[in-house]
Design a protein around this motif. Structure first.
Motif, PDB file in Angstrom:
ATOM      1  N   ASP A  90       0.926  -1.170   0.183  1.00 26.55           N
ATOM      2  CA  ASP A  90      -0.057  -0.145  -0.135  1.00 26.55           C
ATOM      3  C   ASP A  90       0.884   1.328   0.045  1.00 26.55           C
ATOM      4  OD1 ASP A  90      -2.116  -1.387  -0.014  1.00 26.55           O
ATOM      5  OD2 ASP A  90      -2.266  -1.548   2.055  1.00 26.55           O
ATOM      6  N   SER A  91       0.880   1.995  -1.217  1.00 31.19           N
ATOM      7  CA  SER A  91       1.641   3.149  -1.242  1.00 31.19           C
ATOM      8  C   SER A  91       1.127   4.121  -2.346  1.00 31.19           C
ATOM      9  CB  SER A  91       3.100   2.577  -1.264  1.00 31.19           C
ATOM     10  OG  SER A  91       4.059   3.726  -1.694  1.00 31.19           O
ATOM     11  N   ASP A  92       1.333   5.220  -2.016  1.00 33.65           N
ATOM     12  CA  ASP A  92       1.324   6.214  -3.426  1.00 33.65           C
ATOM     13  C   ASP A  92       2.610   6.568  -4.108  1.00 33.65           C
ATOM     14  OD1 ASP A  92       2.423   7.899  -1.504  1.00 33.65           O
ATOM     15  OD2 ASP A  92       0.810   9.126  -1.524  1.00 33.65           O
ATOM     16  N   GLN A  93       3.661   5.949  -3.476  1.00 33.16           N
ATOM     17  CA  GLN A  93       4.979   6.361  -4.137  1.00 33.16           C
ATOM     18  C   GLN A  93       5.232   5.510  -5.430  1.00 33.16           C
ATOM     19  OE1 GLN A  93       7.525   8.140  -2.886  1.00 33.16           O
ATOM     20  NE2 GLN A  93       5.335   8.879  -1.814  1.00 33.16           N
ATOM     21  N   SER A  94       5.801   6.331  -6.373  1.00 32.24           N
ATOM     22  CA  SER A  94       6.368   5.578  -7.953  1.00 32.24           C
ATOM     23  C   SER A  94       7.342   5.945  -8.092  1.00 32.24           C
ATOM     24  CB  SER A  94       5.103   6.094  -8.699  1.00 32.24           C
ATOM     25  OG  SER A  94       5.175   7.343  -8.849  1.00 32.24           O
ATOM     26  N   LEU A  95       8.308   6.816  -7.126  1.00 33.46           N
ATOM     27  CA  LEU A  95       9.709   7.205  -7.316  1.00 33.46           C
ATOM     28  C   LEU A  95      10.554   6.555  -6.403  1.00 33.46           C
ATOM     29  CD1 LEU A  95       9.584  11.031  -7.625  1.00 33.46           C
ATOM     30  CD2 LEU A  95      10.137   9.570  -9.348  1.00 33.46           C
ATOM     31  N   HIS A  96      11.809   5.993  -7.140  1.00 33.20           N
ATOM     32  CA  HIS A  96      12.823   5.507  -6.239  1.00 33.20           C
ATOM     33  C   HIS A  96      12.334   4.626  -5.350  1.00 33.20           C
ATOM     34  CE1 HIS A  96      14.648   8.835  -8.252  1.00 33.20           C
ATOM     35  NE2 HIS A  96      14.134   9.916  -7.676  1.00 33.20           N
ATOM     36  N   ILE A  97      11.705   3.540  -5.540  1.00 29.98           N
ATOM     37  CA  ILE A  97      11.420   2.510  -4.741  1.00 29.98           C
ATOM     38  C   ILE A  97      12.618   1.515  -4.494  1.00 29.98           C
ATOM     39  CG2 ILE A  97       9.948   0.545  -3.877  1.00 29.98           C
ATOM     40  CD1 ILE A  97       8.475   3.367  -4.056  1.00 29.98           C
ATOM     41  N   PRO A  98      13.516   1.386  -3.407  1.00 32.97           N
ATOM     42  CA  PRO A  98      14.675   0.564  -3.660  1.00 32.97           C
ATOM     43  C   PRO A  98      14.227  -0.843  -3.554  1.00 32.97           C
ATOM     44  CG  PRO A  98      14.332   1.567  -1.547  1.00 32.97           C
ATOM     45  CD  PRO A  98      13.085   2.060  -2.135  1.00 32.97           C
TER      46      PRO A  98
END
Ligand code: BGC
Length: 844
Positions: A90-98
């Motif tokens: 669950d995340s709204d992040q789409s940048l720089h996921i390690p």
């Protein structure tokens, strides 16, 4: 009621695969900012993507993602992430996921894909597969040895080896670090379009290798590999003002290369630089980044880079020590021949001396086609200005190259008919070329100007109804590009230096116009590498030692907090514009060390340059006291440090440096603002900094804004700011409600100002408002970021497309302004996935 619900559920289950098949999929998968990169040497590569277009159109945000990373496309096709299965996150992040899967090894090829969910809980389809290839993680994992030909001196040695292949490889990857510069050749052709590679670094700290896919150049049977080595900054041939010819890293050029070959039957082979290679000199008999190149065509060795060539007379190479720096994969956009220009005019100020006007000032070189007697020398002298007698003024801008030869090519003819010359290991800043020694008057077709610089993809567009403002935008981008030579330089001729303020104050404008993430991420390493052990940050990076702290730890030559705080402003910009938290992590300790250094050294470290290049002051900051700007920078960087501490969860530091920033702010106010809110001295830069860096009590803002307006009126609508204030001036005006005045100042006719440059025929931005010195200085282009502000009435234009033809998810903005730019359109913003926005952040 049970039955119908069940029936519906069955129906949904039956149609789900069908819907999923047609569901939109995430786009533009990136690993460490690149599409399918070949050399990633971080253990946890960061993955980014963009939401499916249809979701964006519906105004949907991502609510979850699921990433799969696999060792093969087959595994991935089966939806098996045998390296990493993130599960649904669950995340709204789409940048720089390690990446957080199994440990990765050197050279490993990883395939990945993902799906996302939107706010309605709708899953996207799986994205198309993407890949990345690991670089070499540990230095001892290289299969190659460092080799060179020290006997070659200032000539460019050619190194070669041959090998047989049982079949054409299905994949061939070359990893190469040839210092200072190299050209890689395979079976008679250049194996990539990179020029002046690899990037300039402090080679005692870091040397960069480049990874190329060279599969197309190999064949079954005999093959040949060849590398030409140039001196670059590793072995500078001329003495220079900064002492780069005696930099601590300097030495004979050297090469490390491995060619990894995968055959169809699964066999993996390595061809590597080692003691079995041979060398000989070729036609480049002298090369220097500052002085120029000499090519003696009589010494051409045709086909030296093919398998059939007879190298019996060649010498064995010398195995050389590795540079002291660690090897890292080069990530920035390559330097290439970006554009070619046809000359505008040819004159002949003396018989047989031809002066070519290229029509534009640029960075690069000239390609000359000619013919003549064997052994005859043709000389090309490059510079920006003409003397009154029509010859090229070679004294102009030559002050930092201490030996006589400056920006000069010599071509010695073989006399074999039509011959074409083009240097490989040098570049110049110039508009005019003086050619001596030609047998006949050249035609415009014999000469081509080649623009050579890093080639970041476009990231923004700006257009308005005022042609002169459009021209200013063109000059800003052109001058910026002409100063991207693996570091941001101050100018492409006189100094070619990574002056920190020039390279930092222009960052926001460059980011709005171009995709600069990997370029600035690399330069941040250069700045950190240049930092002295006591925390002092020299004013140039890379640094040869010239600008280092004094032996007692005191500030080095031309030290100034506005230059040094590039150590915090660069990672801050990377974070704000690209969401790059890793840049903050990497720089954090260095920033802290610099702030602590300033805190201890205080007044002595407050600067020596200040608002350099203020109008009408012969460069020096006279109107604005140097401590005024120095303390403002100290405050700005301390505030940024506190914010970065908060971002990294270092609460104690966040508190500590927040308090320190408050104290510095208070002391600035005490020094420069009286109790009625009036700032002394009367300086546009002082007012702009006070307004933009929050160096005022809120109730004094209007007083200072009025002071700024009055000052501008007194100067008949002109700016008077230098290298620091110019960037802040339009923001200070527009953020205090004077957008019109900001436009007026930027578009004021006459000196000092941008339109004076344009009216005087500038083809690149000038260093000084009066047109003295360099005519290709990016620094005043800092105002280009302000063009991207969301002024009232703006309307978006479509975001630009990157080189793959894919449109990036950028915040598109347009400004429309009542009088001059009736339709100012612009777009700017972040890279893949774009959660960061390209807006100026006051106090940042
Ligand atoms: C450079 C500038 C630089 C300055 C600092 C100049 O020679 O060209 O742009 O920032 O030196 O002193």
């Amino acid at each position: 009621m049970t039955r119908p619900v069940l029936a519906l559920a069955v129906l949904l289950a039956a149609t789900a695969p069908l819907l999923a098949q047609h569901a939109p999929k995430p786009l533009n998968l990136r690993c460490e900012y690149h599409a399918d990169p070949l050399g990633v040497d971080t253990p946890a590569p960061r993955l980014s993507w963009q939401m499916p277009l249809i979701s964006v159109q519906r105004g949907q945000a991502q609510t979850a993602y699921h990433i799969l990373v696999a060792t093969s496309t087959e595994q991935l096709a089966k939806n098996t992430g045998d390296l990493w299965d993130s599960g649904k996150v669950d995340s709204d992040q789409s940048l720089h996921i390690p990446y957080a899967g199994k440990p990765l090894s050197s050279r490993q090829l990883c395939y990945w894909k993902l799906k996302t969910w939107d706010q309605a809980g709708r899953a996207s389809a799986w994205s198309d597969a993407a890949s990345w290839t690991m670089g070499i993680i540990e230095p001892d994992q290289w299969h190659a040895r460092w080799i060179g030909a020290p006997e070659a001196g200032l000539a460019a040695p050619q190194l070669r080896a041959t090998f047989d292949l049982p079949s054409k490889p299905v994949r061939a990857i070359a990893r190469i670090c040839g210092l200072g510069l190299h050209e890689l050749r395979l079976n008679g052709v250049k194996a990539s379009d990179h020029l002046l590679a690899p990037a300039f670094t402090d080679y005692n700290k870091r040397a960069l290798y480049i990874t190329h896919d060279v599969t197309e150049h190999l064949r079954p049977g005999p093959n040949a590999i060849g590398v030409i080595l140039g001196g670059g900054w590793y072995r500078l041939a001329s003495r220079d003002f900064f002492g780069f010819e005696k930099a601590p890293w300097t030495g004979p050029p050297r090469l490390l290369l491995e060619l990894e070959l995968l055959l169809a039957d699964g066999t993996r082979l390595f061809i590597a630089s080692d003691e079995t290679w041979k060398w000989s000199t070729g036609e480049i008999v002298f090369n220097c980044l500052r002085a120029g190149e000499t090519i003696d065509a009589r010494q051409l060795t045709p086909n030296w880079d093919t398998a059939d060539y007879d190298d019996t007379g060649w010498s064995p190479v010398t195995v050389l020590p590795a540079p002291a720096g660690r090897l890292a994969a080069q990530q920035q956009p390559p330097i290439r021949a970006a554009r070619r220009v046809r000359p505008a005019a040819i004159t002949e100020p003396a018989p047989g001396v031809y002066v070519i006007d290229m029509g534009v000032t640029f960075a690069g070189h000239v390609r000359l086609t000619t013919r003549g007697r064997p052994g005859h020398t043709i000389t090309l002298k490059h510079n920006e200005k003409l003397q009154a007698d029509g010859f090229v003024d070679m004294k102009h801008l030559s002050s930092h190259t201490l030996d006589k030869r400056f920006q000069t090519e010599q071509f010695i003819l073989a006399g074999t008919g039509v011959e074409t010359f083009e240097p490989r290991f040098t570049y110049h800043g110039f508009r005019y070329v003086q050619i001596e020694g030609l047998a006949n008057k050249p035609s415009l077709d014999d000469i081509q100007g080649v623009l050579v610089h890093n080639t970041p993809a476009p990231a923004g567009a700006f257009a308005c109804s005022d042609p002169k403002l459009n021209r200013l935008q063109e000059l800003i981008v052109h001058t910026q590009l002409c100063n991207l030579h693996s570091i941001p330089t101050d100018c492409p001729h006189r100094e070619k230096m990574g002056w920190l303020q020039d390279g930092c104050v222009t960052q926001e404008a460059a980011i709005c116009n171009l995709d600069m993430a990997t370029f600035y991420a690399k330069w941040l390493h250069d700045i950190l590498d240049a930092q002295d052990p006591g925390g002092h940050v020299p004013s140039i990076a890379p640094n040869s030692g010239w600008a280092s702290a004094k032996p007692d730890g005191g500030p080095g030559r031309f030290a100034d907090p506005w230059w040094a705080t590039a150590i915090s402003r660069t990672p801050w910009n990377l974070y704000i514009y690209y969401g790059d938290r890793r840049a903050v992590e990497q720089a954090y300790d260095g920033i802290k060390a610099y702030i602590d250094y300033l805190s201890v050294r205080s007044t002595r470290a407050y600067g020596s340059l200040g608002d350099w290049l203020e109008a009408d002051t012969q460069n020096r900051a006279k109107r604005t006291p140097i401590p005024l700007t120095g303390i403002a920078a100290y405050q700005l960087a301390t505030r940024q440090l506190s914010r970065m501490a908060a971002i990294l969860g270092r609460t104690e530091d966040a508190q500590k440096y927040g308090t320190l920033a408050d104290e510095i702010r208070a002391s600035w106010i005490q020094r420069y603002v009286d109790e009625t809110g009036v700032i002394v001295p009367d300086s546009q830069t002082a007012y702009a900094l006070a307004l933009e860096l929050d160096l005022l009590s809120a109730h004094h803002r209007s007083t200072v804004a009025a002071q700024l307006t009055a000052n501008i009126a007194q100067r008949r609508g002109h700016l008077s700011t230098g290298i620091i204030g110019t960037h802040y001036l339009p923001y200070a005006l527009s953020n205090s409600g004077q957008v019109d005045l900001a436009f007026d100042v930027l578009t004021a006719e006459g000196q000092p100002g941008y339109f004076h440059m344009i009216d005087s025929g500038a083809t690149a931005l000038w260093e000084q408002w009066d047109g003295n010195n360099s005519l290709c200085h990016p620094t005043f282009g800092a105002v280009g970021a302000w063009f991207y502000q969301p002024w009232p009435g703006s309307t978006p234009i479509p975001p630009p497309r990157d080189s793959n033809g894919s449109s990036s998810d950028r915040t598109c903005r347009a400004a429309s302004h009542g009088r001059r730019p009736t339709t100012t359109r612009c777009s700017a913003g972040s890279k893949a996935g774009g959660s960061a926005r390209a807006t100026h952040t006051p106090s940042s």
